[in-house]
Design a protein around this motif. Structure first.
Motif, PDB file in Angstrom:
ATOM      1  N   THR A 169      44.374  48.679  43.630  1.00  0.00           N
ATOM      2  CA  THR A 169      44.727  49.202  42.089  1.00  0.00           C
ATOM      3  C   THR A 169      45.461  50.603  42.330  1.00  0.00           C
ATOM      4  OG1 THR A 169      43.943  50.167  40.058  1.00  0.00           O
ATOM      5  CG2 THR A 169      42.485  50.041  41.907  1.00  0.00           C
ATOM      6  N   GLY A 170      46.159  50.979  41.151  1.00  0.00           N
ATOM      7  CA  GLY A 170      46.668  52.340  41.261  1.00  0.00           C
ATOM      8  C   GLY A 170      45.601  53.271  40.642  1.00  0.00           C
ATOM      9  N   TRP A 171      44.525  52.893  40.159  1.00  0.00           N
ATOM     10  CA  TRP A 171      43.646  53.599  39.726  1.00  0.00           C
ATOM     11  C   TRP A 171      42.477  54.042  40.483  1.00  0.00           C
ATOM     12  CZ3 TRP A 171      45.358  55.482  34.931  1.00  0.00           C
ATOM     13  CH2 TRP A 171      46.366  54.640  34.381  1.00  0.00           C
ATOM     14  N   GLY A 172      41.959  55.290  40.620  1.00  0.00           N
ATOM     15  CA  GLY A 172      41.161  55.533  41.676  1.00  0.00           C
ATOM     16  C   GLY A 172      40.177  56.739  41.290  1.00  0.00           C
ATOM     17  N   SER A 173      39.791  56.642  39.985  1.00  0.00           N
ATOM     18  CA  SER A 173      38.812  57.578  39.498  1.00  0.00           C
ATOM     19  C   SER A 173      37.302  56.960  39.935  1.00  0.00           C
ATOM     20  CB  SER A 173      38.905  57.891  38.048  1.00  0.00           C
ATOM     21  OG  SER A 173      38.321  56.599  37.233  1.00  0.00           O
ATOM     22  N   ASP A 174      36.287  57.834  39.695  1.00  0.00           N
ATOM     23  CA  ASP A 174      34.871  57.290  39.868  1.00  0.00           C
ATOM     24  C   ASP A 174      34.497  56.218  38.891  1.00  0.00           C
ATOM     25  OD1 ASP A 174      34.569  59.195  41.988  1.00  0.00           O
ATOM     26  OD2 ASP A 174      33.726  60.929  40.847  1.00  0.00           O
ATOM     27  N   ASP A 175      35.234  56.344  37.679  1.00  0.00           N
ATOM     28  CA  ASP A 175      34.891  55.430  36.511  1.00  0.00           C
ATOM     29  C   ASP A 175      35.412  54.111  37.195  1.00  0.00           C
ATOM     30  OD1 ASP A 175      33.442  57.149  35.018  1.00  0.00           O
ATOM     31  OD2 ASP A 175      35.105  57.587  33.857  1.00  0.00           O
ATOM     32  N   ASP A 176      36.685  54.174  37.756  1.00  0.00           N
ATOM     33  CA  ASP A 176      37.297  52.912  37.920  1.00  0.00           C
ATOM     34  C   ASP A 176      36.478  52.276  39.292  1.00  0.00           C
ATOM     35  OD1 ASP A 176      39.587  53.330  36.218  1.00  0.00           O
ATOM     36  OD2 ASP A 176      40.418  54.698  37.751  1.00  0.00           O
ATOM     37  N   LYS A 177      36.153  53.084  40.156  1.00  0.00           N
ATOM     38  CA  LYS A 177      35.371  52.395  41.213  1.00  0.00           C
ATOM     39  C   LYS A 177      33.993  51.899  40.665  1.00  0.00           C
ATOM     40  CE  LYS A 177      37.516  55.687  44.483  1.00  0.00           C
ATOM     41  NZ  LYS A 177      37.273  56.683  45.479  1.00  0.00           N
ATOM     42  N   LYS A 178      33.329  52.132  39.872  1.00  0.00           N
ATOM     43  CA  LYS A 178      32.132  51.865  39.497  1.00  0.00           C
ATOM     44  C   LYS A 178      32.421  50.598  38.692  1.00  0.00           C
ATOM     45  CE  LYS A 178      28.041  52.944  36.354  1.00  0.00           C
ATOM     46  NZ  LYS A 178      28.188  51.661  35.819  1.00  0.00           N
ATOM     47  N   ARG A 179      33.575  50.452  37.903  1.00  0.00           N
ATOM     48  CA  ARG A 179      33.904  49.391  37.130  1.00  0.00           C
ATOM     49  C   ARG A 179      34.108  48.230  38.114  1.00  0.00           C
ATOM     50  NH1 ARG A 179      38.768  48.179  32.731  1.00  0.00           N
ATOM     51  NH2 ARG A 179      38.229  46.230  32.320  1.00  0.00           N
ATOM     52  N   SER A 180      34.838  48.351  39.258  1.00  0.00           N
ATOM     53  CA  SER A 180      35.228  47.405  40.293  1.00  0.00           C
ATOM     54  C   SER A 180      33.699  46.981  40.913  1.00  0.00           C
ATOM     55  CB  SER A 180      35.896  48.173  41.509  1.00  0.00           C
ATOM     56  OG  SER A 180      37.378  48.488  41.103  1.00  0.00           O
ATOM     57  N   LYS A 181      32.891  48.035  41.132  1.00  0.00           N
ATOM     58  CA  LYS A 181      31.466  47.445  41.950  1.00  0.00           C
ATOM     59  C   LYS A 181      30.843  46.650  40.865  1.00  0.00           C
ATOM     60  CE  LYS A 181      27.183  49.352  43.849  1.00  0.00           C
ATOM     61  NZ  LYS A 181      26.658  50.642  44.057  1.00  0.00           N
ATOM     62  N   ASP A 182      30.733  46.920  39.510  1.00  0.00           N
ATOM     63  CA  ASP A 182      30.079  46.185  38.442  1.00  0.00           C
ATOM     64  C   ASP A 182      30.677  44.756  38.428  1.00  0.00           C
ATOM     65  OD1 ASP A 182      28.425  48.387  38.008  1.00  0.00           O
ATOM     66  OD2 ASP A 182      29.590  49.106  36.207  1.00  0.00           O
ATOM     67  N   ALA A 183      31.882  44.648  38.439  1.00  0.00           N
ATOM     68  CA  ALA A 183      32.746  43.619  38.503  1.00  0.00           C
ATOM     69  C   ALA A 183      32.581  42.455  39.838  1.00  0.00           C
ATOM     70  CB  ALA A 183      34.263  43.391  38.388  1.00  0.00           C
ATOM     71  N   GLY A 184      32.011  42.976  40.935  1.00  0.00           N
ATOM     72  CA  GLY A 184      31.492  42.245  42.102  1.00  0.00           C
ATOM     73  C   GLY A 184      32.316  42.723  43.199  1.00  0.00           C
ATOM     74  N   PHE A 185      33.251  43.673  43.179  1.00  0.00           N
ATOM     75  CA  PHE A 185      34.007  44.059  44.342  1.00  0.00           C
ATOM     76  C   PHE A 185      33.020  44.476  45.426  1.00  0.00           C
ATOM     77  CE2 PHE A 185      37.526  43.578  41.206  1.00  0.00           C
ATOM     78  CZ  PHE A 185      38.366  42.829  41.994  1.00  0.00           C
ATOM     79  N   ASP A 186      33.458  44.354  46.658  1.00  0.00           N
ATOM     80  CA  ASP A 186      32.662  45.162  47.642  1.00  0.00           C
ATOM     81  C   ASP A 186      33.219  46.576  47.867  1.00  0.00           C
ATOM     82  OD1 ASP A 186      30.549  43.237  48.929  1.00  0.00           O
ATOM     83  OD2 ASP A 186      32.271  42.037  48.798  1.00  0.00           O
ATOM     84  N   MET A 187      34.602  46.498  47.887  1.00  0.00           N
ATOM     85  CA  MET A 187      35.480  47.749  48.177  1.00  0.00           C
ATOM     86  C   MET A 187      36.528  48.130  47.102  1.00  0.00           C
ATOM     87  SD  MET A 187      35.768  48.006  52.092  1.00  0.00           S
ATOM     88  CE  MET A 187      36.061  49.764  52.129  1.00  0.00           C
ATOM     89  N   HIS A 188      36.819  49.333  46.946  1.00  0.00           N
ATOM     90  CA  HIS A 188      37.971  49.736  46.175  1.00  0.00           C
ATOM     91  C   HIS A 188      38.916  50.613  46.878  1.00  0.00           C
ATOM     92  CE1 HIS A 188      39.044  51.155  41.931  1.00  0.00           C
ATOM     93  NE2 HIS A 188      39.847  51.908  42.596  1.00  0.00           N
ATOM     94  N   LEU A 189      40.260  49.870  47.018  1.00  0.00           N
ATOM     95  CA  LEU A 189      41.268  50.790  47.649  1.00  0.00           C
ATOM     96  C   LEU A 189      42.477  51.210  46.733  1.00  0.00           C
ATOM     97  CD1 LEU A 189      42.080  48.581  50.894  1.00  0.00           C
ATOM     98  CD2 LEU A 189      40.557  50.589  50.357  1.00  0.00           C
ATOM     99  N   THR A 190      42.627  52.449  46.722  1.00  0.00           N
ATOM    100  CA  THR A 190      43.798  52.917  45.811  1.00  0.00           C
ATOM    101  C   THR A 190      45.107  52.535  46.453  1.00  0.00           C
ATOM    102  OG1 THR A 190      42.269  54.483  44.935  1.00  0.00           O
ATOM    103  CG2 THR A 190      44.328  54.832  44.393  1.00  0.00           C
ATOM    104  N   LYS A 191      46.034  52.220  45.759  1.00  0.00           N
ATOM    105  CA  LYS A 191      47.408  51.988  46.223  1.00  0.00           C
ATOM    106  C   LYS A 191      48.142  53.497  46.530  1.00  0.00           C
ATOM    107  CE  LYS A 191      48.159  47.439  44.008  1.00  0.00           C
ATOM    108  NZ  LYS A 191      48.852  46.474  43.116  1.00  0.00           N
ATOM    109  N   PRO A 192      49.092  53.619  47.513  1.00  0.00           N
ATOM    110  CA  PRO A 192      49.380  52.629  48.284  1.00  0.00           C
ATOM    111  C   PRO A 192      48.262  52.446  49.683  1.00  0.00           C
ATOM    112  CG  PRO A 192      50.586  54.569  48.501  1.00  0.00           C
ATOM    113  CD  PRO A 192      49.763  54.834  47.528  1.00  0.00           C
ATOM    114  N   ILE A 193      48.366  51.238  50.255  1.00  0.00           N
ATOM    115  CA  ILE A 193      47.010  51.372  51.180  1.00  0.00           C
ATOM    116  C   ILE A 193      47.572  51.608  52.532  1.00  0.00           C
ATOM    117  CG2 ILE A 193      45.582  49.456  52.001  1.00  0.00           C
ATOM    118  CD1 ILE A 193      46.048  47.883  49.659  1.00  0.00           C
ATOM    119  N   ASP A 194      46.696  52.301  53.231  1.00  0.00           N
ATOM    120  CA  ASP A 194      46.939  52.738  54.678  1.00  0.00           C
ATOM    121  C   ASP A 194      46.762  51.609  55.508  1.00  0.00           C
ATOM    122  OD1 ASP A 194      45.668  54.321  57.383  1.00  0.00           O
ATOM    123  OD2 ASP A 194      47.464  55.372  56.566  1.00  0.00           O
TER     124      ASP A 194
END
Length: 550
Positions: free
Chosen positions: A501-526
């Motif tokens: 995702t292009g969204w990388g705030s703490d709230d965005d990461k929390k929402r990803s975790k709550d949805a079932g994701f193991d990790m949250h990578l912000t674009k562009p990916i290294d």
């Protein structure tokens, strides 16, 4: 009662008389409530209009709500009315303003000019108001003529020019910032585009290698610019939540130095570091504090001519630690020292400058330090005299033995080839990521929307899924939830889900975790990070997916 009145009552009759009395009572009540603005009274052939005091109520309410000062004067120059805004501008109580001469609030040299305008009944002047505190206030005064109770008066509308000047200055800063942003974005984009053209002509060999290295450097610079923009926006809106923990500040400084070394070496600077031998315990967010000192070191490297000297010194005090970043660079004009931490401020804002940057790095430094309960200040003797930035941080009241920056858990390596599904509606982005993963020996497939991804998983039981959040229709959160629901129902091995995702705030990461994701990578990916994650199979030793365990 006169005989004519008695005769009129007799002619009206008792019912008509009662009706007229009720009408008169209702009119009186309406007048008392301020609901009647004027009365038209007929007396034989003549009619008279009486304007009531309540008629000006809407206008008075409007004037009271104005931000500008509004004053009504009689022809002697005495204040017969003032709204609260004018009283607040000059700092006097409203009851002391009314009845006073306007000359008492106007700078002496302009009193004659104002008198001429009052006599003429129209005009404007720029003057200085005399405030109760003694501090003069730049103001614009507009004069107009008004009639009150058949007598001539003058109305003054007073505008605080300091507020207007501040708004104009802010607008100018924004315009300059947008121009600078366009300039800074084009700087890395231009060589990246040229590098792509070079690779088309010469895809192999030394020239191609140099082009790729250059493009990687420029892309890193572009990402840094965007990250700074996002970070300062989040801090300004209170969207950053610090993850404070017991740390040794020396470890944080070590991370910052590691980040800044490429820029320091590029300028062939000498870096001198003096840190206390004992631990420096602080309660801090390791990532954000490393960002603070990295920004200060980068700032020193950018504004110091090649071959300069940069010093970082930390000194323990009573209950606090002082960290100084000193350089022998271009320095700061004395008049700009108080402004260097303001948004978009930058020394030497010229088109031929080589330093680059958006002028927001120091703003971010100050706000992050203040969020940690510390302070930062800038010092310089002037242009060419170098500069010193001093950060003061409170020491933590805990034992610091063993406190260090957490470096993450040891990854569990699985070895062999992984099955990786890449899901992204951006076709070029999906193809490039799948190509990168395949180049490291893993098996890959691609999907461009949510339903397609779920269908692919039936025939291609991926172990790792790179899943874009912003998919059309069924978004990434919904796809992740469905994948986790299928795992639970089938009791199969949990797939590792990585949010893209292009969204990388703490709230965005929390929402990803709550949805079932193991990790949250912000674009562009290294690319190196992707390789490291796949080699380690993402999951720490002894940790299973929370979704699989449930």
């Amino acid at each position: 009662m006169s005989e004519d009145a008695i005769r009129e009552i007799d002619e009206l009759g008792i019912d008509e008389l009662r009706a007229r009395l009720r009408e008169a009572e209702e009119t009186l009540r309406a007048i008392q409530k301020g609901e009647v603005d004027a009365l038209l009274i007929s007396d034989g052939d003549a009619e008279k209009v009486f304007t009531l005091k309540s008629a000006d109520a809407p206008y008075r309410a409007l004037v009271e709500q104005m931000q500008e000062g509004a004053v009504t004067l009689n022809m002697k120059g005495d204040v017969v009315y003032s709204n609260r805004s004018f009283a607040e501008l000059i700092g006097w109580p409203l009851e002391q303003v009314i009845g006073s001469s306007i000359d008492g609030f106007i700078e002496g040299t302009d009193q004659a000019t104002l008198s001429e305008l009052l006599l003429a009944g129209a005009g404007a002047l720029r003057t200085r108001l005399l405030t109760k505190s003694g501090a003069p206030l730049d103001a614009h005064v507009s004069v107009s003529q008004v009639t009150v109770d058949d007598a001539e008066h003058r109305t003054l509308i007073v505008t605080d020019l300091s507020t207007l000047t501040k708004v104009q200055r802010e607008n100018q800063s924004k315009d300059e910032f947008l121009a600078m942003l366009a300039h800074e974005l084009r700087n890395p984009l231009a060589p990246i585009r040229t590098g792509l053209q070079v690779l088309k002509l010469s895809p192999q060999g030394e020239i191609a290698d140099r082009a790729r290295e250059m493009m990687d450097r420029q892309l890193t610079q572009l990402i840094r610019l965007i990250d700074d923009l996002l970070d300062v926006s989040r801090v300004s809106r209170g969207k950053i939540e610090l993850k404070r923990e017991p740390l040794d500040l020396k470890s944080i400084i070590g991370l910052a130095i590691e980040t800044s070394v490429p820029l320091i070496e590029a300028g062939r600077h000498e870096l001198v570091v003096h840190l206390p031998k004992e631990p420096v315990p602080v309660q801090a967010d390791a990532i954000r504090m490393a960002q603070v000192f990295s920004n200060l070191l980068n700032n020193a490297a950018k504004y110091t001519p090649d071959g300069g000297r940069i010093e970082l010194l930390a000194k323990l005090g009573v209950g606090e630690v002082e960290i100084r970043v000193k350089d022998n660079g271009v320095g700061i004009p004395r008049e700009m020292v108080p402004e260097v931490f303001e948004m978009f401020s930058q020394v030497g804002r010229n088109l031929d400058r080589a330093q680059g940057g958006l002028g927001i790095g120091l703003t971010l430094v100050r706000r992050l330090i203040e969020m940690h309960g510390g302070q930062v200040k800038a010092e310089s003797s002037g242009m060419g005299e170098g500069s010193v930035f001093t950060v003061t941080m409170p020491l933590a009241p805990f034992a610091s033995d063993g406190a260090s920056v957490p470096d993450g858990s040891e990854p569990r390596r699985t070895g062999g080839k992984l099955r990786v599904l890449v899901v992204d509606d951006n076709i070029d982005g999906a193809n490039m990521l799948a190509m990168l993963v395949a180049m490291h020996g893993h098996s890959t497939e691609i999907a461009h929307n949510g339903p397609e991804a779920l269908a692919r998983l039936e025939s291609f039981p991926a172990q790792v899924v790179f899943l874009d959040i912003g998919l059309p229709g069924l978004n990434g959160y919904e796809v992740a939830q469905r994948i986790r629901a299928l795992e639970t129902s089938r009791k199969g091995e949990a797939v590792t889900l990585i949010a893209l995702t292009g969204w990388g705030s703490d709230d965005d990461k929390k929402r990803s975790k709550d949805a079932g994701f193991d990790m949250h990578l912000t674009k562009p990916i290294d690319a190196e990070k992707v390789e490291a994650l796949l080699n380690g199979f993402l999951r720490p030793v002894g940790q299973t997916s929370a979704r699989a365990a449930s």
